[in-house]
Structures are given as C-alpha cells and as structure tokens.
Design a protein around this motif. Structure first.
Motif, PDB file in Angstrom:
ATOM      1  N   HIS A  21      -6.217  11.956   7.660  1.00  0.00           N
ATOM      2  CA  HIS A  21      -6.441  10.697   6.924  1.00  0.00           C
ATOM      3  C   HIS A  21      -5.216   9.826   7.168  1.00  0.00           C
ATOM      4  CE1 HIS A  21     -10.005  11.771   4.449  1.00  0.00           C
ATOM      5  NE2 HIS A  21      -9.545  13.007   4.586  1.00  0.00           N
ATOM      6  N   GLN A  22      -5.316   8.863   8.050  1.00  0.00           N
ATOM      7  CA  GLN A  22      -4.140   8.106   8.465  1.00  0.00           C
ATOM      8  C   GLN A  22      -4.393   6.604   8.374  1.00  0.00           C
ATOM      9  OE1 GLN A  22      -3.312   9.602  12.408  1.00  0.00           O
ATOM     10  NE2 GLN A  22      -2.139  11.333  11.623  1.00  0.00           N
ATOM     11  N   ALA A  23      -3.281   5.876   8.279  1.00  0.00           N
ATOM     12  CA  ALA A  23      -3.357   4.415   8.255  1.00  0.00           C
ATOM     13  C   ALA A  23      -4.003   3.921   9.546  1.00  0.00           C
ATOM     14  CB  ALA A  23      -1.964   3.819   8.084  1.00  0.00           C
ATOM     15  N   ALA A  53      -2.696   3.102   3.658  1.00  0.00           N
ATOM     16  CA  ALA A  53      -1.725   4.159   3.355  1.00  0.00           C
ATOM     17  C   ALA A  53      -2.471   5.357   2.774  1.00  0.00           C
ATOM     18  CB  ALA A  53      -0.667   3.664   2.378  1.00  0.00           C
ATOM     19  N   HIS A  54      -1.960   6.552   3.086  1.00  0.00           N
ATOM     20  CA  HIS A  54      -2.529   7.796   2.543  1.00  0.00           C
ATOM     21  C   HIS A  54      -1.382   8.751   2.252  1.00  0.00           C
ATOM     22  CE1 HIS A  54      -5.685  10.903   2.040  1.00  0.00           C
ATOM     23  NE2 HIS A  54      -4.702  11.726   2.404  1.00  0.00           N
ATOM     24  N   LYS A  55      -1.324   9.230   1.013  1.00  0.00           N
ATOM     25  CA  LYS A  55      -0.279  10.161   0.597  1.00  0.00           C
ATOM     26  C   LYS A  55      -0.915  11.430   0.036  1.00  0.00           C
ATOM     27  CE  LYS A  55       3.108   7.274   1.416  1.00  0.00           C
ATOM     28  NZ  LYS A  55       4.094   7.512   2.486  1.00  0.00           N
ATOM     29  N   GLY A  56      -0.410  12.588   0.463  1.00  0.00           N
ATOM     30  CA  GLY A  56      -0.887  13.848  -0.089  1.00  0.00           C
ATOM     31  C   GLY A  56      -1.608  14.691   0.932  1.00  0.00           C
ATOM     32  N   LEU A  57      -2.495  15.577   0.452  1.00  0.00           N
ATOM     33  CA  LEU A  57      -3.217  16.488   1.329  1.00  0.00           C
ATOM     34  C   LEU A  57      -4.096  15.729   2.316  1.00  0.00           C
ATOM     35  CD1 LEU A  57      -4.369  19.180  -1.274  1.00  0.00           C
ATOM     36  CD2 LEU A  57      -2.402  19.278   0.261  1.00  0.00           C
ATOM     37  N   ALA A 103       0.825  -1.211   0.000  1.00  0.00           N
ATOM     38  CA  ALA A 103       0.000   0.000   0.000  1.00  0.00           C
ATOM     39  C   ALA A 103       0.861   1.265   0.000  1.00  0.00           C
ATOM     40  CB  ALA A 103      -0.923  -0.010   1.225  1.00  0.00           C
ATOM     41  N   ASN A 104       1.884   1.310   0.834  1.00  0.00           N
ATOM     42  CA  ASN A 104       2.746   2.493   0.898  1.00  0.00           C
ATOM     43  C   ASN A 104       3.469   2.725  -0.423  1.00  0.00           C
ATOM     44  OD1 ASN A 104       2.456   3.655   3.543  1.00  0.00           O
ATOM     45  ND2 ASN A 104       3.429   1.833   4.370  1.00  0.00           N
ATOM     46  N   ALA A 163      -4.330  15.371  -5.643  1.00  0.00           N
ATOM     47  CA  ALA A 163      -4.340  16.019  -4.330  1.00  0.00           C
ATOM     48  C   ALA A 163      -3.947  15.026  -3.244  1.00  0.00           C
ATOM     49  CB  ALA A 163      -5.729  16.596  -4.049  1.00  0.00           C
ATOM     50  N   ALA A 164      -4.423  13.794  -3.382  1.00  0.00           N
ATOM     51  CA  ALA A 164      -4.065  12.743  -2.420  1.00  0.00           C
ATOM     52  C   ALA A 164      -4.451  11.392  -2.998  1.00  0.00           C
ATOM     53  CB  ALA A 164      -4.759  12.961  -1.078  1.00  0.00           C
ATOM     54  N   VAL A 165      -3.813  10.356  -2.472  1.00  0.00           N
ATOM     55  CA  VAL A 165      -4.104   8.968  -2.859  1.00  0.00           C
ATOM     56  C   VAL A 165      -4.216   8.144  -1.594  1.00  0.00           C
ATOM     57  CG1 VAL A 165      -3.311   6.912  -4.080  1.00  0.00           C
ATOM     58  CG2 VAL A 165      -2.900   9.163  -5.060  1.00  0.00           C
ATOM     59  N   SER A 166      -5.228   7.300  -1.544  1.00  0.00           N
ATOM     60  CA  SER A 166      -5.418   6.431  -0.386  1.00  0.00           C
ATOM     61  C   SER A 166      -5.558   4.986  -0.848  1.00  0.00           C
ATOM     62  CB  SER A 166      -6.674   6.859   0.389  1.00  0.00           C
ATOM     63  OG  SER A 166      -6.908   5.981   1.471  1.00  0.00           O
ATOM     64  N   ILE A 167      -4.936   4.081  -0.104  1.00  0.00           N
ATOM     65  CA  ILE A 167      -5.052   2.636  -0.361  1.00  0.00           C
ATOM     66  C   ILE A 167      -5.676   2.002   0.872  1.00  0.00           C
ATOM     67  CG2 ILE A 167      -3.868   0.532  -1.053  1.00  0.00           C
ATOM     68  CD1 ILE A 167      -3.478   2.694  -3.094  1.00  0.00           C
ATOM     69  N   THR A 168      -6.738   1.255   0.684  1.00  0.00           N
ATOM     70  CA  THR A 168      -7.411   0.592   1.801  1.00  0.00           C
ATOM     71  C   THR A 168      -7.645  -0.867   1.461  1.00  0.00           C
ATOM     72  OG1 THR A 168      -9.669   0.952   1.010  1.00  0.00           O
ATOM     73  CG2 THR A 168      -8.641   2.761   2.217  1.00  0.00           C
TER      74      THR A 168
END
Length: 588
Positions: A278-280, A269-273, A243-244, A257-262
C-alpha cells in the motif's frame, strides 16, 4: 416458601446473566435510546418474547400437594401441576423499554407458550403475560422524560405483575381450596423474586447507558484532541506533507493496524501494516472508496474483499472509510485499517465519525479565513500600491525644474522615481519582500523627498551591511517615513530631521523611524495603529494598514510600537525575526 424463594432466585441468576449478555448486543442500543421503527419493534418484541420463554423453561413445577419438582419445563405438564416462572420479568422490561406494542407482542409470545405447556393455571398464566406487557408499556409513558427508570421505581412497579397473576389464578380457578393454598405458597416468593429481578435489570441498563455515554465522550474527546493536533499539518501548502503528517499522527495516537490518506484519485500516504504494497501513488480502485466519495458518507467494511488489495498476504481485513469535506465536496479520504473485523468497535465508529466532522469543519474554517485574508491583503496592497497624485505631480515638477538648473540631479531623481513606481506596481503580486529591496525602495523615496525639501529636511538612513534572510511586507517602512514628513514635521520649517535606523540583534531585526516634529496628540496616541482613524490628520489610516499587515503576515510580535520622544517628535518601531518567510510569498 423459603425453599421456593431460594430456587427462584437461583433460576433468576441464570436469566440475569443472559440479560447481561443481551445488553451488550448492538441492537439493544436502539431500544435504550428509543429509536423506534416497526421492524425494530418486532425484533425487540420477538427477542423479549423468547427471553420470556427461556424464563418459563428455567421455571419450576409445583403439584397440588405443594411438592416442588426440579428440572427444566420443556414439555407440557400434567393437569395437577402449576408452572411457576419468571417470564413476567422479561415482559415488564419489554414494556418499560419498548412501549405498549413491544410489551404486548412479547407477552403474547410468552403467554402462548405457557398456555401450550398447560397445567393448573395455564389460561391465567397465558393471559397475564400480554396484559402485563401492555400495562408496563402504558406505565412507561409516565416516565417518558427519563432515559431509563430508576431501580427503586422498577422495584415498586415489579410488585404488581405477580399480584395480578395471583388474582387471575384465584378468579379463573374457584373449584376447591387447592388454588388458595398454592397462591399462598407461591405469592410472596414470586413478588420478591420478580420485583428484585426487574430492579436489577434496570440497574444493568443504567450501567450500560453510562458506559455508552462514557465511550461516546471518550471518542469525542479523542477526536477533538486529534483534530487540534492535526491543525499544524492541515496548514501546510503541500498535499503530500499534509497527508504524511496526518497519517503519522493518526497512526501513533489511535494504535490502528494502518492509516491511509488519499485524494479523490490516488493514495497520498500510508502508515502501518501493509506499507510494502500500500504505497503513495497507488490509484483508488475499491468501489467502497468511490462510494464514500460519491455519497459523502462514512463507509464501513468487515469484508477483506471490499478493500481490494491484490497482495495475497495482506494483513488488513476491515476498514472504516471517512470522507473529508471542503466546501460541500469530498477532497480527501481517511481510511482506518484493522487486522480483524471484530476490532471495529462502537468507540472506533463514533471516534471516526467525529474526527471526520472535526477535520472537515477545520478545513472549511481555514478556507474561509484564507479567502478573507487574501481579500484583505489584496485591498491593503492595492491601497499601498496607489501613488499619491500630489507626490507624483510634485516630483515631476521638481524634475522639470532641475532639468534647467541641475540636469544630472534631475536624471538621478527620475531614476529614483522610476524605481519607486516600479516597486509600487509590484506590490499587488506577493505578500513579502526582501528587506534589501525594501531598503532600496526607502532610499528611492527619501532621495525624492530630500530633493523636494532641499535644505529644510535631513533624512539619515542607517542599516546593517547584511540584512539577508529577512522578509517583511512590502512598503512597510516608506509609509512610516511619509507619516513623519506629512504630519510630524508639517509645522517644522527649519532643521527638520527623520532618522531611519535598522538594528540587528540576536536574530531580530528592529526598524526605528524617528522625527523631531510635533509628535502625536496625547488623546489619540493609544489609538494610533489600533484603529483606522479616518477623521484625523495624523496618519491614522497608513499606520493602521502597516500594523495590520505586519501582524497578519509575521505575527503579533511584529506589531507597531508608537511613542512620543521626551525632546519632541515621535518614534515608530517594529521588530521581525530573521528567516521569517515563506518563499512562495516573496516578491520576485
């Protein structure tokens, strides 16, 4: 005539600007790709009908004395005035793109409006629009194989509607020569302006289609490139590492703006704004996320409330939710976040959909390959774990004989046999073993073999003092020695020798197994280890199995190298890098 032509082209310029804006609307795409439905046909007919009305409003008025009256045609005109408009342009395009029904309905809308405005030729103008729409739709069927009619063909088709209009005017209004005079004045300007406008409109449609195709190709190429770059991350064992790595890759490549993997339950994982809130580990609560998982279809939201972020100042207002499938089940979800809803363009939608399919396909292929590899590896390990019954019986007979003659040596051989059997029974549990343990296995085997062929077989085993941090498939060296003893030395009755040599040079461990036997027959030497030579007696199956496991678990560089020695005998060797292992695969 010259002034009328110039005025018509000026008005057409405004209409073509409106037409250009129309081609940029999302609903126009379904018309271009002929994705017909009753609802969309009615919508398109209404739109083109309104476009025809706009063409009439921007038309001009000519009196019986051929005087041109400027201004917009909004209210009904006098009975001695003729409306000259470009409404036929919109109706022809409606018929060419939407077919007879769309053309007819659009023509009725524009025609009724013209009849309402009245004036000279009101009936003819009202009739020519639906008739033109119907005929244009029927004409389009002759070009049904073409995605869009070429401007040259459109130019030719555009000549006929104004001619039809002139004919209706002359047929329906026969009292006096005024109509002949008006038709003579407006005929050529209408033909020129209408046909050229239709040709320009079709050229614009062609440009729009090429733009859409380029956007689709770009999105597909980008999705494919990202899917290939994501492959190393997808191969990782930890879901959080996957995910990371994947979130970082998508965030960097797509400038989102952001990308999230669930997974199905929580954020991995969450990357961006918004990464402060928005946290793991956060649970999935948004209904749109659950809908994507349950429906197995991509979801798009343009509403901030659908994201269900409880942080008041969250900068994320829109999202694309992409389910990732494995074995027909959603195992994870990729979410693209955007600062504004208008940032979600057709390119992002196409790319997101393509990326979801590519990653899902790669995961399914990897899963299939892993299953096949596990099955193949289990079969090979089971084969290698099976103790040759002749070897076992011969060793037990040797031990029984030694108990009478040399009890201490019998005890030693018994312990070596126990070590050898214990190692073989553990082969089915893991894929890799420490080289030190493999050496112990080799020493146990060679001790038993030398005791059996005492005085006739000499085995020399050399290895570095330090063989740590090196891992190989279990029972890799022993089958090579067994092949030398059973096949290479089968006709050697005296001074039979086997040399096992392990060298360590520049981070590479190389293992050599040499014998002074008869060597491999020349005709099978190129095939040994590449094919399972079932019909020969030169160790084809054993060498093939060893070679396959080395290649699959370590890589192509670990392939067996087999040759006959100049002074007789043969040599089998392979090389493996130090620190080449995954700890989860190591035999404990």
């Amino acid at each position: 005539m010259k002034d009328l032509t110039i005025i018509l082209f000026e008005r057409l310029g405004l209409l073509l600007v409106i037409a250009f804006v129309m081609t940029r609307t999302p609903g126009f795409k379904s018309l271009l790709y002929r994705e017909y439905s009753i609802r969309m046909s009615l919508v398109h007919a209404f739109v083109f009908g309104v476009f025809g009305i706009a063409s009439t409003v921007t038309g001009i008025i000519i009196t019986e004395e051929a005087e041109i009256i400027h201004g917009f045609v909004i209210f009904p005109v006098d009975s001695n005035q003729l409306i000259v408009s470009s409404s036929l342009v919109a109706i022809v395009i409606a018929g060419l793109l939407g077919g007879p029904i769309v053309g007819l309905v659009a023509g009725l809308i524009a025609g009724v409006h013209l009849m309402f405005l009245g004036g000279i030729g009101g009936l003819a103008n009202g009739l020519v629009n639906p008739l033109t729409g119907l005929l244009a739709g029927l004409t389009a069927r002759f070009f049904s194989n073409e995605r869009v009619i070429s401007p040259l063909k459109a130019l030719f088709i555009g000549v006929f509607p104004p001619v039809l209009q002139m004919q209706l005017l002359l047929i329906l209004y026969t009292d006096g020569g005024e109509m002949v005079h008006l038709v003579d004045k407006i005929g050529l300007p209408l033909v020129l302006s209408n046909s050229i406008a239709i040709a320009i409109f079709t050229a614009m449609i062609g440009i729009v289609m090429r733009e859409q195709e380029n956007e689709a190709a770009l999105a597909t190429r980008q999705a494919l490139t990202i899917a290939e770059e994501a492959l190393p991350f997808l191969k990782k064992d930890s879901s959080k590492e996957v995910a990371n790595g994947l979130a970082t890759l998508l965030y960097d490549r797509l400038k989102l703006a952001a990308v999230s993997i669930t997974n199905r339950n929580e954020v991995l994982a969450h990357k961006g704004l918004g990464d402060k809130h928005h946290q793991a580990g956060d649970s999935i609560t948004a209904p749109i996320m659950k809908k994507a998982i349950e429906s197995k279809e991509m979801q798009v939201t343009y509403v901030k409330a659908d994201i269900q972020c409880h942080h008041e100042k969250c900068p994320l207002e829109a999202a694309i939710i992409i389910p990732i499938m494995e074995s027909d089940e959603v195992t994870s979800v990729i979410t693209f976040y955007f600062r504004k809803p208008q940032h979600i363009s057709p390119v992002e939608l196409m790319m997101a959909e393509g990326l979801g399919h590519f990653i899902s396909n790669q995961l399914n292929v990897m899963t299939t390959e892993i299953m096949k590899a596990h099955i193949r590896d289990a079969e090979l390990r089971n084969l290698q774990a099976q103790i040759n019954p002749h070897f076992l019986f011969n060793t037990l007979q040797l031990i029984a004989a030694l108990f009478r003659e040399d009890p201490q040596n019998a005890r030693h051989i018994t312990l070596q046999l126990a070590s050898y059997m214990r190692f073989n029974l553990r082969l089915v549990s893991k894929s890799l073993v420490e080289l030190e343990k493999e050496c112990e296995h080799v020493q146990a085997y060679t001790s038993i073999i030398q005791a059996r062929f005492q005085g006739r077989l000499h085995i020399n085993f050399k290895k570095p003092d330090d063989v740590s941090h090196t891992y190989i498939p279990p029972a890799t060296i022993q089958p090579l020695i067994e092949n030398s003893v059973q096949h290479g030395l089968k006709d050697v009755s005296d001074e039979a020798k086997v040399e096992i040599k392990i060298e360590r040079v520049d981070g590479i461990i190389t293992v050599y197994v040499r014998d002074n036997g008869c060597g491999f027959p020349t005709h099978i030497l190129p095939l040994v280890s590449h094919k399972p030579l079932v019909d020969n007696q030169n160790g084809g199956i054993g060498l093939y199995n060893v070679n396959q496991r080395l290649i699959r678990l370590i890589g192509e560089s670990a392939r067996l190298h087999i040759c006959n020695l100049p002074n007789g005998g043969s040599e089998v060797s392979f090389s493996i890098p130090i620190s080449n292992y995954n700890r989860s695969e190591v035999v404990g």
